[in-house]
Scaffold this active site. Structure first.
Site, PDB file in Angstrom:
ATOM      1  N   HIS A  56      -3.612  -7.731   1.905  1.00  0.00           N
ATOM      2  CA  HIS A  56      -3.008  -6.594   1.236  1.00  0.00           C
ATOM      3  C   HIS A  56      -2.332  -7.049  -0.057  1.00  0.00           C
ATOM      4  O   HIS A  56      -2.083  -8.236  -0.274  1.00  0.00           O
ATOM      5  CB  HIS A  56      -2.008  -5.902   2.163  1.00  0.00           C
ATOM      6  CG  HIS A  56      -2.668  -5.110   3.245  1.00  0.00           C
ATOM      7  ND1 HIS A  56      -1.992  -4.212   4.031  1.00  0.00           N
ATOM      8  CD2 HIS A  56      -3.963  -5.081   3.667  1.00  0.00           C
ATOM      9  CE1 HIS A  56      -2.826  -3.663   4.903  1.00  0.00           C
ATOM     10  NE2 HIS A  56      -4.029  -4.170   4.703  1.00  0.00           N
ATOM     11  N   GLU A  58       0.674  -6.751  -1.225  1.00  0.00           N
ATOM     12  CA  GLU A  58       1.983  -7.377  -1.120  1.00  0.00           C
ATOM     13  C   GLU A  58       1.865  -8.880  -0.866  1.00  0.00           C
ATOM     14  O   GLU A  58       2.580  -9.685  -1.465  1.00  0.00           O
ATOM     15  CB  GLU A  58       2.797  -6.718   0.005  1.00  0.00           C
ATOM     16  CG  GLU A  58       3.121  -5.245  -0.227  1.00  0.00           C
ATOM     17  CD  GLU A  58       2.095  -4.296   0.347  1.00  0.00           C
ATOM     18  OE1 GLU A  58       2.468  -3.182   0.754  1.00  0.00           O
ATOM     19  OE2 GLU A  58       0.885  -4.659   0.389  1.00  0.00           O
ATOM     20  N   CYS A  83       2.734  -1.215   4.905  1.00  0.00           N
ATOM     21  CA  CYS A  83       2.381  -0.884   6.284  1.00  0.00           C
ATOM     22  C   CYS A  83       3.270  -1.648   7.270  1.00  0.00           C
ATOM     23  O   CYS A  83       3.759  -2.738   6.979  1.00  0.00           O
ATOM     24  CB  CYS A  83       0.910  -1.197   6.550  1.00  0.00           C
ATOM     25  SG  CYS A  83       0.507  -2.960   6.484  1.00  0.00           S
ATOM     26  N   CYS A  92       2.753  -5.619   6.542  1.00  0.00           N
ATOM     27  CA  CYS A  92       3.357  -6.051   5.279  1.00  0.00           C
ATOM     28  C   CYS A  92       4.880  -6.028   5.349  1.00  0.00           C
ATOM     29  O   CYS A  92       5.548  -6.790   4.647  1.00  0.00           O
ATOM     30  CB  CYS A  92       2.863  -5.170   4.130  1.00  0.00           C
ATOM     31  SG  CYS A  92       1.115  -5.441   3.731  1.00  0.00           S
TER      32      CYS A  92
END
Length: 358
Positions: A56, A58, A83, A92
């Site tokens: 992801h 992040e 998430c 995350c």
């Protein structure tokens, strides 16, 4: 740690959008997300979600920070709520908490009911200063496909056709007509690059014999979807000739041979009810977005049942004598939202604004 001004926050959130767009159609059923780590108005790290199933945004942004000791005094900007669930990748929110980042600025909340608000709450419950932007519309727009998938459990649907100056889209004799100009042709191929799939009916596949690929714009070919209930389209047609996947919607065959998948809806109502068909394409075939370029009959079904998110009409300045198939009918009170000239043609747009009702 300091929280930047509203204007500065907007600057970094716009950068998140720019990064997120790099994911394009590679993210498929996942949203496009970009993230930026900032310390004292300096960007320390950037990242975006590059492909479905991959890291992801992040994680990529945090990993890009060379001096990790600055994370506990930095701010993370991200266009979509982080998430808090275990999927193909870890949550995350856990990553953010482990990093020690004390402040997060978010463009909009996640529409996924498993995440929506819960990621924000988890961060706040652990002492993270969470700021939401005052205007979520640019961030919803960015992920209009993902929002539609999550809220309506169907693909994002765009209807498109080209028509002559007097409102015709084709010829009953089956001859292929060049209605719009070269600028509009490039624009159509740009549209194809933005969506997961492109859909036509069997008559268009047999009569016009289109390739439905990208020849005038860069990117990967969309999945070609053909509505062919009784297996009328033969394997020598051009939809089977280009690279990429083909999905044939039919009444009785469910199997895959190489890039071709035969897809029979579970619910027979799918052949009468567009909503049922679209929901099956999303839930069973994983189709996130569709550009419908079919003939009048197929387009009219979507219009009559009100199942579409955008409608794009390219109107030529020409009258073609051979053209004798009328364009789909729109309601008497129908109004386009935007009109744009493009070369010798004019493009008319209609947008569905329901996604802004957050």
């Amino acid at each position: 740690m300091s929280i930047e001004t509203s204007a500065t926050q907007d600057l970094y959130l716009r950068r998140c959008i720019e990064l997120a767009l790099r994911g394009g159609t590679h993210t498929t059923l996942n949203p496009m997300v970009g993230a930026v780590v900032v310390y004292q108005n300096q960007i320390l790290g950037e990242g975006w979600h590059q492909q479905f199933g991959g890291n992801h945004a992040e994680l990529n942004a945090i990993n890009a920070v060379q001096d990790q000791s600055l994370l506990p005094v930095s701010t993370l900007y991200v266009n979509l709520e982080p998430c808090n669930i275990q999927g193909k990748t870890p949550p995350c929110t856990d990553l953010i908490l482990r990093s020690g980042i004390p402040a997060v600025v978010i463009g909009c909340s996640d529409p996924n009911p498993l995440v929506s608000g819960k990621g924000i709450k988890m961060l706040m419950d652990h002492g993270v200063n969470v700021t939401m932007t005052s205007d979520s519309r640019p961030f919803v727009d960015l992920n209009k496909i993902f929002f539609t998938n999550q809220r309506y459990k169907r693909p994002y649907i765009v209807l498109k056709w080209a028509e002559t100056a007097n409102g015709f889209i084709g010829s009953k004799k089956g001859q292929r007509l060049i209605i719009s100009g070269t600028d509009a042709l490039r624009y159509v191929h740009y549209l194809r690059s933005r969506y997961h799939a492109i859909m036509i009916g069997k008559n268009t596949a047999m009569r016009d014999d289109p390739y439905l690929n990208l020849r005038h714009y860069y990117g990967q070919n969309p999945t070609r979807i053909v509505l062919d209930i009784d297996h009328a389209v033969t394997s020598d047609k051009n939809v089977f000739r280009s690279s990429g996947n083909v999905l044939i919607i039919n009444k009785d065959r469910n199997e895959t041979e190489g890039p071709v998948r035969w897809f029979a809806p579970d619910n027979p109502e799918a052949f009468l009810n567009v909503t049922v068909l679209m929901q099956e394409l999303y839930t069973r075939a994983g189709v996130a977005s569709i550009l419908v370029e079919g003939g009048r009959f197929l387009l009219q079904q979507f219009i009559n049942q009100g199942i579409y998110d955008e409608l794009i009409v390219i109107r030529s300045d020409k009258i073609i004598l051979e053209a004798d198939i009328s364009a789909p009918l729109l309601m008497n009170n129908f109004k386009f939202d935007r009109i744009k000239p493009l070369g010798s043609d004019t493009i008319f747009f209609k947008f569905n604004h329901k996604l802004y009702d957050l």
